[in-house]
Scaffold this motif. Structure first.
Motif, PDB file in Angstrom:
ATOM      1  N   TYR A  74      -4.052  -6.055 -13.727  1.00 33.61           N
ATOM      2  CA  TYR A  74      -4.737  -4.970 -13.030  1.00 33.61           C
ATOM      3  C   TYR A  74      -4.153  -3.655 -13.532  1.00 33.61           C
ATOM      4  O   TYR A  74      -2.930  -3.523 -13.666  1.00 33.61           O
ATOM      5  CB  TYR A  74      -4.541  -5.060 -11.515  1.00 33.61           C
ATOM      6  N   SER A  75      -4.992  -2.680 -13.781  1.00 34.16           N
ATOM      7  CA  SER A  75      -4.532  -1.439 -14.393  1.00 34.16           C
ATOM      8  C   SER A  75      -3.655  -0.606 -13.480  1.00 34.16           C
ATOM      9  O   SER A  75      -2.845   0.201 -13.951  1.00 34.16           O
ATOM     10  CB  SER A  75      -5.729  -0.596 -14.853  1.00 34.16           C
ATOM     11  N   ASP A  76      -3.776  -0.785 -12.149  1.00 30.21           N
ATOM     12  CA  ASP A  76      -2.990   0.011 -11.207  1.00 30.21           C
ATOM     13  C   ASP A  76      -2.942  -0.734  -9.871  1.00 30.21           C
ATOM     14  O   ASP A  76      -3.825  -1.535  -9.557  1.00 30.21           O
ATOM     15  CB  ASP A  76      -3.621   1.391 -11.023  1.00 30.21           C
ATOM     16  N   LEU A  77      -1.913  -0.457  -9.102  1.00 33.15           N
ATOM     17  CA  LEU A  77      -1.752  -1.135  -7.817  1.00 33.15           C
ATOM     18  C   LEU A  77      -2.928  -0.842  -6.885  1.00 33.15           C
ATOM     19  O   LEU A  77      -3.394  -1.730  -6.163  1.00 33.15           O
ATOM     20  CB  LEU A  77      -0.437  -0.705  -7.163  1.00 33.15           C
ATOM     21  N   SER A  78      -3.429   0.391  -6.908  1.00 34.99           N
ATOM     22  CA  SER A  78      -4.559   0.739  -6.042  1.00 34.99           C
ATOM     23  C   SER A  78      -5.809  -0.064  -6.405  1.00 34.99           C
ATOM     24  O   SER A  78      -6.639  -0.375  -5.545  1.00 34.99           O
ATOM     25  CB  SER A  78      -4.858   2.234  -6.133  1.00 34.99           C
ATOM     26  N   THR A  79      -5.938  -0.418  -7.681  1.00 40.14           N
ATOM     27  CA  THR A  79      -7.059  -1.243  -8.139  1.00 40.14           C
ATOM     28  C   THR A  79      -6.858  -2.703  -7.755  1.00 40.14           C
ATOM     29  O   THR A  79      -7.825  -3.425  -7.469  1.00 40.14           O
ATOM     30  CB  THR A  79      -7.193  -1.143  -9.673  1.00 40.14           C
ATOM     31  N   ALA A  80      -5.606  -3.137  -7.720  1.00 41.78           N
ATOM     32  CA  ALA A  80      -5.306  -4.543  -7.453  1.00 41.78           C
ATOM     33  C   ALA A  80      -5.384  -4.899  -5.976  1.00 41.78           C
ATOM     34  O   ALA A  80      -5.805  -6.015  -5.616  1.00 41.78           O
ATOM     35  CB  ALA A  80      -3.905  -4.868  -7.987  1.00 41.78           C
ATOM     36  N   LEU A  81      -4.968  -3.999  -5.101  1.00 45.54           N
ATOM     37  CA  LEU A  81      -4.818  -4.329  -3.681  1.00 45.54           C
ATOM     38  C   LEU A  81      -6.064  -4.929  -3.027  1.00 45.54           C
ATOM     39  O   LEU A  81      -5.946  -5.874  -2.227  1.00 45.54           O
ATOM     40  CB  LEU A  81      -4.348  -3.090  -2.910  1.00 45.54           C
ATOM     41  N   PRO A  82      -7.277  -4.449  -3.322  1.00 42.46           N
ATOM     42  CA  PRO A  82      -8.455  -5.059  -2.683  1.00 42.46           C
ATOM     43  C   PRO A  82      -8.637  -6.539  -3.022  1.00 42.46           C
ATOM     44  O   PRO A  82      -9.379  -7.246  -2.329  1.00 42.46           O
ATOM     45  CB  PRO A  82      -9.621  -4.224  -3.239  1.00 42.46           C
ATOM     46  N   HIS A  83      -7.956  -7.030  -4.067  1.00 44.91           N
ATOM     47  CA  HIS A  83      -8.098  -8.414  -4.501  1.00 44.91           C
ATOM     48  C   HIS A  83      -6.988  -9.322  -3.974  1.00 44.91           C
ATOM     49  O   HIS A  83      -7.023 -10.528  -4.218  1.00 44.91           O
ATOM     50  CB  HIS A  83      -8.100  -8.480  -6.040  1.00 44.91           C
ATOM     51  N   LEU A  84      -6.039  -8.752  -3.247  1.00 43.17           N
ATOM     52  CA  LEU A  84      -4.858  -9.541  -2.896  1.00 43.17           C
ATOM     53  C   LEU A  84      -5.183 -10.699  -1.959  1.00 43.17           C
ATOM     54  O   LEU A  84      -4.732 -11.829  -2.165  1.00 43.17           O
ATOM     55  CB  LEU A  84      -3.786  -8.638  -2.274  1.00 43.17           C
ATOM     56  N   GLU A  85      -5.947 -10.442  -0.909  1.00 48.60           N
ATOM     57  CA  GLU A  85      -6.185 -11.487   0.093  1.00 48.60           C
ATOM     58  C   GLU A  85      -6.886 -12.703  -0.483  1.00 48.60           C
ATOM     59  O   GLU A  85      -6.627 -13.841  -0.074  1.00 48.60           O
ATOM     60  CB  GLU A  85      -6.992 -10.913   1.266  1.00 48.60           C
ATOM     61  N   SER A 123       0.821  -1.213   0.000  1.00 51.39           N
ATOM     62  CA  SER A 123       0.000   0.000   0.000  1.00 51.39           C
ATOM     63  C   SER A 123       0.855   1.265   0.000  1.00 51.39           C
ATOM     64  O   SER A 123       0.427   2.318  -0.486  1.00 51.39           O
ATOM     65  CB  SER A 123      -0.942   0.007   1.206  1.00 51.39           C
ATOM     66  N   PHE A 124       2.070   1.181   0.527  1.00 45.20           N
ATOM     67  CA  PHE A 124       2.959   2.344   0.532  1.00 45.20           C
ATOM     68  C   PHE A 124       3.394   2.723  -0.880  1.00 45.20           C
ATOM     69  O   PHE A 124       3.863   3.843  -1.117  1.00 45.20           O
ATOM     70  CB  PHE A 124       4.194   2.068   1.398  1.00 45.20           C
ATOM     71  N   PHE A 125       3.263   1.777  -1.820  1.00 52.65           N
ATOM     72  CA  PHE A 125       3.666   2.035  -3.208  1.00 52.65           C
ATOM     73  C   PHE A 125       2.483   2.451  -4.089  1.00 52.65           C
ATOM     74  O   PHE A 125       2.677   2.765  -5.261  1.00 52.65           O
ATOM     75  CB  PHE A 125       4.334   0.795  -3.799  1.00 52.65           C
ATOM     76  N   ALA A 126       1.281   2.429  -3.534  1.00 53.13           N
ATOM     77  CA  ALA A 126       0.082   2.769  -4.323  1.00 53.13           C
ATOM     78  C   ALA A 126      -0.117   4.281  -4.313  1.00 53.13           C
ATOM     79  O   ALA A 126      -1.087   4.801  -3.757  1.00 53.13           O
ATOM     80  CB  ALA A 126      -1.134   2.044  -3.761  1.00 53.13           C
ATOM     81  N   GLU A 127       0.825   4.983  -4.938  1.00 53.36           N
ATOM     82  CA  GLU A 127       0.796   6.449  -4.899  1.00 53.36           C
ATOM     83  C   GLU A 127       0.027   6.992  -6.102  1.00 53.36           C
ATOM     84  O   GLU A 127      -0.316   6.256  -7.030  1.00 53.36           O
ATOM     85  CB  GLU A 127       2.222   7.002  -4.809  1.00 53.36           C
ATOM     86  N   SER A 128      -0.201   8.289  -6.108  1.00 58.67           N
ATOM     87  CA  SER A 128      -1.172   8.875  -7.033  1.00 58.67           C
ATOM     88  C   SER A 128      -0.566   9.511  -8.276  1.00 58.67           C
ATOM     89  O   SER A 128      -1.302  10.046  -9.108  1.00 58.67           O
ATOM     90  CB  SER A 128      -2.010   9.934  -6.299  1.00 58.67           C
ATOM     91  N   THR A 129       0.749   9.464  -8.448  1.00 56.34           N
ATOM     92  CA  THR A 129       1.360  10.155  -9.579  1.00 56.34           C
ATOM     93  C   THR A 129       1.391   9.293 -10.840  1.00 56.34           C
ATOM     94  O   THR A 129       0.924   9.703 -11.903  1.00 56.34           O
ATOM     95  CB  THR A 129       2.802  10.587  -9.232  1.00 56.34           C
ATOM     96  N   TYR A 130       1.945   8.085 -10.733  1.00 51.95           N
ATOM     97  CA  TYR A 130       2.190   7.241 -11.899  1.00 51.95           C
ATOM     98  C   TYR A 130       1.299   6.001 -11.888  1.00 51.95           C
ATOM     99  O   TYR A 130       0.815   5.572 -10.836  1.00 51.95           O
ATOM    100  CB  TYR A 130       3.655   6.803 -11.941  1.00 51.95           C
ATOM    101  N   LEU A 131       1.131   5.409 -13.065  1.00 55.23           N
ATOM    102  CA  LEU A 131       0.490   4.108 -13.158  1.00 55.23           C
ATOM    103  C   LEU A 131       1.452   3.040 -12.649  1.00 55.23           C
ATOM    104  O   LEU A 131       2.633   3.038 -12.996  1.00 55.23           O
ATOM    105  CB  LEU A 131       0.124   3.777 -14.607  1.00 55.23           C
ATOM    106  N   HIS A 132       0.915   2.124 -11.840  1.00 50.23           N
ATOM    107  CA  HIS A 132       1.718   1.004 -11.347  1.00 50.23           C
ATOM    108  C   HIS A 132       0.950  -0.280 -11.645  1.00 50.23           C
ATOM    109  O   HIS A 132       0.286  -0.867 -10.778  1.00 50.23           O
ATOM    110  CB  HIS A 132       2.000   1.158  -9.857  1.00 50.23           C
ATOM    111  N   GLN A 133       1.000  -0.686 -12.914  1.00 48.93           N
ATOM    112  CA  GLN A 133       0.256  -1.862 -13.350  1.00 48.93           C
ATOM    113  C   GLN A 133       0.741  -3.103 -12.592  1.00 48.93           C
ATOM    114  O   GLN A 133       1.926  -3.227 -12.272  1.00 48.93           O
ATOM    115  CB  GLN A 133       0.434  -2.076 -14.855  1.00 48.93           C
ATOM    116  N   VAL A 134      -0.194  -4.010 -12.337  1.00 47.21           N
ATOM    117  CA  VAL A 134       0.104  -5.262 -11.639  1.00 47.21           C
ATOM    118  C   VAL A 134      -0.285  -6.425 -12.545  1.00 47.21           C
ATOM    119  O   VAL A 134      -1.353  -6.406 -13.168  1.00 47.21           O
ATOM    120  CB  VAL A 134      -0.667  -5.365 -10.309  1.00 47.21           C
TER     121      VAL A 134
END
Length: 405
Positions: free
Chosen positions: A310-321, A287-298
């Motif tokens: 996943y298009s971005d880390l922030s989009t992917a994180l809810p699915h991790l568990e 979550s510390f890497f899910a920042e708002s400047t760049y795309l972080h595709q997963v």
């Protein structure tokens, strides 16, 4: 920095600044000091990133001659440009705007032609020069549309750059190439799509454009396209795609596609444990890497090799568990000299594999590209000059090991 037949630099997109004055201020601040620390008695290469604004300013004033003088006085040279981000790249939301304008547009073509003119002016005799650029466009923009028209218009514009580079070579003797940079969710994002673009679009459609424009045969046009249109191999991007370096290089070589530049960068990777509590800890770290400047595709990989994007880390994180994947890789450029981040790791091994293969392929342009220092988690932020120096030293150590092996 020139090491026998290898030219090593770092990409100055790490520094904020969209005007030429801002760009030059950063170069004056960092480059001479890095040269003094790393190569006091050698020529030192610069991987120059210019926005559209900076490129226009550089050509429309006396800055070009002044910069050329500065390069000569400091024993510096420019051999590669980063032409991927057209506009603002720091201190603002970039995300998918980094792909705009894409290769369908006249603005992208004109910007790249300006970069071509600039590189031709700075490039020393006897060295080829490359301009890395986006992989035509951003794939999610066209999920409901046929991409045929996108490929056609983009291919013609890419071929127009090749035509300009051919003219430059005829008049100056300098060889320039445009280096398409595949990345996750790019319109061209992996080796299969690179080969398909060359064989289905660039060579037939770009070849016809070039043959008509220059009055040459289609066969000669294809040969020239292969020389002037190449690939930028970003080690982070191909690692996120789970592509093994030796396989990538072999497939491209077999297809007659050259690599113009290798960007040395590392992605985040994590092996997912079965225990939910351990996954929660991993999610907290990511979550510390899910920042708002760049795309972080997963890209998640299951046990059977299936990939899920996943298009971005922030989009992917809810699915991790609840993910059934075995591994996640995230497009976040982390320091290349670190392999383990407690529960997280990097794809540093892919960089080592690529460096070990340098002698078996023709690319000799290396560019360190960790542009994310500003947005790294606070615990990972170091002095920028010392960090860039440490990345150089890590690469130089591995190059020296390969030479003596």
């Amino acid at each position: 920095m020139q090491l026998e037949n290898i030219h090593l630099t770092y990409c100055t997109n790490v520094h904020p600044g969209e005007s030429w004055q801002d760009v030059f201020a950063n170069l004056e601040k960092y480059i001479p000091e890095l040269k003094a620390r790393l190569a006091p008695n050698k020529s030192f290469g610069i991987g120059l990133r210019l926005s559209a604004k900076a490129a226009s300013e550089l050509l429309e004033s006396h800055y070009l001659a002044q910069f050329q003088t500065w390069l000569q006085q400091n024993n510096l040279y420019v051999f590669t440009l980063n032409g991927f981000p057209y506009g603002g790249f720091h201190h603002q939301v970039v995300k998918d705007k980094v792909y705009a304008p894409d290769w369908r547009s006249r603005d992208r073509l004109d910007y790249t032609l300006r970069l071509t003119q600039i590189l031709a002016a700075f490039l020393p005799e006897g060295i080829d020069g490359g301009i890395s650029t986006l992989p035509l466009s951003y794939k999610p923009w066209f999920t409901q549309l046929s991409t045929d028209d996108v490929f056609k218009s983009a291919t013609r514009n890419v071929a127009a750059v090749a035509a300009d580079m051919i003219r430059i070579r005829e008049t100056t003797g300098k060889l320039l190439h445009l280096d398409l940079e595949p990345e996750p969710d790019g319109l061209i994002e992996n080796t299969t799509e690179v080969v398909d673009f060359f064989h289905s679009w660039l060579l037939p459609i770009g070849g016809s454009y070039l043959a008509e424009t220059l009055g040459i045969s289609h066969t000669v046009a294809e040969e020239l396209l292969r020389e002037h249109i190449r690939v930028c191999y970003d080690t982070c991007h191909f690692a996120v795609e789970y592509e093994e370096p030796k396989s990538v290089l072999t497939r491209l070589q077999t297809a007659g596609i050259s690599i113009g530049k290798i960007q040395i960068s590392a992605a985040i990777r994590v092996l997912l444990p079965e225990e939910i509590t351990q996954r929660q800890a991993i999610a907290d770290k990511l979550s510390f890497f899910a920042e708002s400047t760049y795309l972080h595709q997963v890209i998640a990989r299951s046990h059977d090799g299936t990939l899920h994007h996943y298009s971005d880390l922030s989009t992917a994180l809810p699915h991790l568990e609840q993910s059934t994947a075995q591994e996640w890789r995230t497009h976040f450029h982390v320091p290349i000299f670190i392999h383990d981040y407690q529960t997280l790791q990097s794809t540093q091994d892919d960089i080592v594999a690529v460096l070990n293969l340098l002698g078996k392929q023709q690319c000799h342009h290396l560019e360190i590209e960790t542009y994310t220092w500003d947005v790294l988690p606070p615990a990972m932020k170091l002095d920028l000059l010392a960090s860039i120096q440490r990345e150089y030293e890590w690469v130089l150590q591995h190059l020296a090991t390969e030479v003596t092996a």
